[in-house]
Motif scaffolding. Structure first.
Motif, PDB file in Angstrom:
ATOM      1  N   UNK A  23      44.556  42.083  40.256  1.00  0.00           N
ATOM      2  CA  UNK A  23      45.575  43.001  39.678  1.00  0.00           C
ATOM      3  C   UNK A  23      45.376  42.638  38.043  1.00  0.00           C
ATOM      4  N   UNK A  24      44.594  41.841  37.678  1.00  0.00           N
ATOM      5  CA  UNK A  24      44.608  41.627  36.320  1.00  0.00           C
ATOM      6  C   UNK A  24      43.333  42.434  35.640  1.00  0.00           C
ATOM      7  N   UNK A  25      43.820  43.445  34.448  1.00  0.00           N
ATOM      8  CA  UNK A  25      42.735  44.043  33.988  1.00  0.00           C
ATOM      9  C   UNK A  25      41.899  43.297  32.979  1.00  0.00           C
ATOM     10  N   UNK A  26      40.649  43.750  32.848  1.00  0.00           N
ATOM     11  CA  UNK A  26      39.726  42.849  31.934  1.00  0.00           C
ATOM     12  C   UNK A  26      40.514  42.900  30.379  1.00  0.00           C
ATOM     13  N   UNK A  39      34.592  46.688  41.602  1.00  0.00           N
ATOM     14  CA  UNK A  39      35.966  45.909  42.273  1.00  0.00           C
ATOM     15  C   UNK A  39      36.887  46.207  41.304  1.00  0.00           C
ATOM     16  N   UNK A  40      38.359  46.155  41.859  1.00  0.00           N
ATOM     17  CA  UNK A  40      39.369  46.138  40.933  1.00  0.00           C
ATOM     18  C   UNK A  40      39.637  44.837  40.205  1.00  0.00           C
ATOM     19  N   UNK A  41      40.218  45.009  39.009  1.00  0.00           N
ATOM     20  CA  UNK A  41      40.669  43.625  38.247  1.00  0.00           C
ATOM     21  C   UNK A  41      39.441  42.884  37.641  1.00  0.00           C
ATOM     22  N   UNK A  42      39.385  41.562  37.645  1.00  0.00           N
ATOM     23  CA  UNK A  42      38.498  40.767  37.281  1.00  0.00           C
ATOM     24  C   UNK A  42      37.718  40.255  38.253  1.00  0.00           C
ATOM     25  N   UNK A  43      36.317  39.865  37.576  1.00  0.00           N
ATOM     26  CA  UNK A  43      35.441  39.417  38.530  1.00  0.00           C
ATOM     27  C   UNK A  43      35.543  38.039  38.903  1.00  0.00           C
ATOM     28  N   UNK A  44      34.949  37.328  39.888  1.00  0.00           N
ATOM     29  CA  UNK A  44      35.362  35.964  40.035  1.00  0.00           C
ATOM     30  C   UNK A  44      34.242  35.196  38.933  1.00  0.00           C
ATOM     31  N   UNK A  45      33.325  35.548  38.440  1.00  0.00           N
ATOM     32  CA  UNK A  45      32.492  35.092  37.478  1.00  0.00           C
ATOM     33  C   UNK A  45      33.495  34.807  36.202  1.00  0.00           C
ATOM     34  N   UNK A  46      34.174  35.982  35.999  1.00  0.00           N
ATOM     35  CA  UNK A  46      34.884  36.078  34.589  1.00  0.00           C
ATOM     36  C   UNK A  46      36.121  35.057  34.638  1.00  0.00           C
ATOM     37  N   UNK A  53      35.022  26.523  35.134  1.00  0.00           N
ATOM     38  CA  UNK A  53      34.485  25.982  35.908  1.00  0.00           C
ATOM     39  C   UNK A  53      33.414  26.839  36.447  1.00  0.00           C
ATOM     40  N   UNK A  54      32.471  26.358  37.467  1.00  0.00           N
ATOM     41  CA  UNK A  54      31.277  27.059  37.763  1.00  0.00           C
ATOM     42  C   UNK A  54      31.760  27.999  38.768  1.00  0.00           C
ATOM     43  N   UNK A  55      30.618  29.228  38.789  1.00  0.00           N
ATOM     44  CA  UNK A  55      30.902  30.126  39.713  1.00  0.00           C
ATOM     45  C   UNK A  55      31.270  29.905  41.225  1.00  0.00           C
TER      46      UNK A  55
END
Length: 287
Positions: A23-26, A39-46, A53-55
């Motif tokens: 739900x959070x936009x870049x 994918x919608x919102x942020x990526x996990x790596x972001x 922390x590490x991905x």
């Protein structure tokens, strides 16, 4: 309801984090939106990078694996995901960590519904106080009992009134027995916001002017919930005994309504309530 197991809360935590991330936009976290996002919102790596922390570690957390996040990481994650106070508290509970340090303890507003409740309690002294025990709203009955309106705004604090006002100490019978219980209740609230400068200054000021407060504060006594009966000596009425209790009216902002009810079927109680029925004082609110 199924039992609250570690496995269950791990999955709840994973779902909660994924939904908040999606739900959070870049742009909300200062990142370019781009045009190739699948994918919608942020990526996990972001999220992992912003939280420090590490991905792989963060991915495992979102997959519900057996991960034990630290308090510092949860604080960072709440900041990255822009969680409000309620969501932040929920995050800590899902992660089986101690709830975060209280915020909003200097709140000085009440809802219209709580204001109406205070006004409806015409024969019951009642007031609302925040975590630092500032009285932010009261009704006429509470004003008649404690004289709140006539005090300077910075002295409309129940702890200050009970330890720095000799007249109130004299009116409250058995003050010596009640004071340790009252201070123990405040100490529990103080522990919820240990780094708050306002509460620290309040304690130091009382320690400077009140030997009783200074002695009790150094003893570190802890009692159970402060409720039961208190007796006040009221001019023109006599000794009136009240039952008292507190009720949470705003959990997020740590607001409690404290109500006193004079014991029924006693002459002093009837005399006190007769004064209130004649409208002794007008309602008021601080802040």
């Amino acid at each position: 309801m199924p039992p609250r197991t570690l496995q269950r809360t791990r999955q709840e935590l994973a779902d909660f984090l994924r939904q908040k991330r999606e739900k959070l936009t870049p742009l909300a976290v200062g990142l370019p939106s781009g045009s190739r996002r699948r994918t919608p919102g942020l990526r996990r790596e972001e999220v992992a990078a912003l939280a420090g922390v590490g991905l792989t570690w963060y991915t495992w957390l979102e997959q519900g694996r057996e991960i034990n996040p630290s308090v510092d990481f949860l604080e960072n994650l709440a900041r990255v995901l822009k969680l409000d106070a309620t969501e932040r508290y929920h995050l800590f509970l899902l992660a089986h960590q101690r709830p975060p340090v209280a915020t909003g303890h200097q709140w000085c507003q009440i809802s219209p519904l709580v204001r109406r409740l205070l006004d409806d309690l015409t024969l019951r002294p009642a007031y609302v106080m925040n975590l630092s025990w500032d009285i932010i709203a009261w009704n006429p009955a509470a004003d008649a009992l404690f004289g709140i309106a006539e005090r300077a705004p910075e002295q409309r604090n129940m702890l200050w009134m009970l330890f720095a006002d000799p007249q109130l100490q004299q009116r409250l019978l058995e003050w010596q027995a009640q004071a340790p219980q009252i201070l123990a209740s405040f100490r529990r609230d103080y522990a919820r916001a240990p780094h708050d400068a306002t509460m620290q200054q309040r304690v130091q000021s009382l320690a400077d002017i009140s030997p009783q407060f200074r002695q009790l504060w150094q003893q570190h006594d802890i009692h159970g919930r402060c409720q039961g009966q208190r007796t006040f000596r009221i001019d023109g009425v006599g000794e009136v005994t009240f039952e008292h209790a507190s009720f949470v009216v705003d959990e997020e902002n740590h607001l409690r309504l404290v109500m006193y009810s004079a014991l029924a079927d006693t002459t002093p109680s009837a005399a006190f309530e007769a004064i209130l029925s004649r409208g002794a004082r007008r309602p008021s609110a601080a802040g």
